[in-house]
Design a protein around this motif. Structure first.
Motif, PDB file in Angstrom:
ATOM      1  N   LYS A  52       0.831  -1.205   0.000  1.00 33.69           N
ATOM      2  CA  LYS A  52       0.000   0.000   0.000  1.00 33.69           C
ATOM      3  C   LYS A  52       0.865   1.255   0.000  1.00 33.69           C
ATOM      4  O   LYS A  52       0.573   2.218  -0.714  1.00 33.69           O
ATOM      5  CB  LYS A  52      -0.930   0.010   1.208  1.00 33.69           C
ATOM      6  CG  LYS A  52      -2.073  -0.983   1.095  1.00 33.69           C
ATOM      7  CD  LYS A  52      -2.902  -1.009   2.364  1.00 33.69           C
ATOM      8  CE  LYS A  52      -3.935  -2.105   2.311  1.00 33.69           C
ATOM      9  NZ  LYS A  52      -4.687  -2.219   3.574  1.00 33.69           N
ATOM     10  N   HIS A  55       2.230   1.782  -3.416  1.00 35.42           N
ATOM     11  CA  HIS A  55       1.194   2.339  -4.297  1.00 35.42           C
ATOM     12  C   HIS A  55       1.040   3.837  -4.065  1.00 35.42           C
ATOM     13  O   HIS A  55       0.941   4.611  -5.032  1.00 35.42           O
ATOM     14  CB  HIS A  55      -0.148   1.638  -4.072  1.00 35.42           C
ATOM     15  CG  HIS A  55      -0.298   0.348  -4.799  1.00 35.42           C
ATOM     16  ND1 HIS A  55      -0.506   0.265  -6.151  1.00 35.42           N
ATOM     17  CD2 HIS A  55      -0.267  -0.924  -4.344  1.00 35.42           C
ATOM     18  CE1 HIS A  55      -0.599  -0.992  -6.512  1.00 35.42           C
ATOM     19  NE2 HIS A  55      -0.442  -1.747  -5.426  1.00 35.42           N
ATOM     20  N   ASP A  59       1.733   6.770  -6.786  1.00 37.38           N
ATOM     21  CA  ASP A  59       0.727   7.794  -7.090  1.00 37.38           C
ATOM     22  C   ASP A  59       1.298   9.199  -6.891  1.00 37.38           C
ATOM     23  O   ASP A  59       1.084  10.088  -7.718  1.00 37.38           O
ATOM     24  CB  ASP A  59      -0.519   7.602  -6.221  1.00 37.38           C
ATOM     25  CG  ASP A  59      -1.334   6.383  -6.608  1.00 37.38           C
ATOM     26  OD1 ASP A  59      -1.142   5.856  -7.724  1.00 37.38           O
ATOM     27  OD2 ASP A  59      -2.162   5.944  -5.783  1.00 37.38           O
TER      28      ASP A  59
END
Length: 87
Positions: A52, A55, A59
């Motif tokens: 996570k 990610h 981003d």
């Protein structure tokens, strides 16, 4: 026939332990701990948390790159360098 398929696709406890060990070696927090064996549950939670965070980082970097490219002349040498790095 399904019993044969499940027998062929089953993973031994030794293989699972090897995979868990490999997974543990990939996590930054696990590498710092050295040889200490974390519980499988804790390891899987750390793995999910790490994925996570990766990610979120992707981003964030993608947003920063988009902002950078938006303010740049698309024909500039800097834009060409960035495009070549993304290939």
């Amino acid at each position: 026939m399904s019993s044969r398929r499940s027998a062929r696709s089953s993973v031994s406890e030794e293989e699972i332990n090897e995979l868990i060990s490999k997974l543990q070696s990939l996590l930054p927090s696990s590498r710092r701990r050295g040889g200490n064996q974390a519980s499988t549950t804790k390891l899987l939670k750390e793995t999910c948390s790490y994925i996570k965070s990766l990610h979120r980082e992707v981003d964030d970097l993608s947003d920063r790159l988009s902002d950078l490219m938006a303010g740049m002349d698309h024909n500039s040498p800097g834009a060409e360098i960035i495009r070549s790095l993304l290939r």
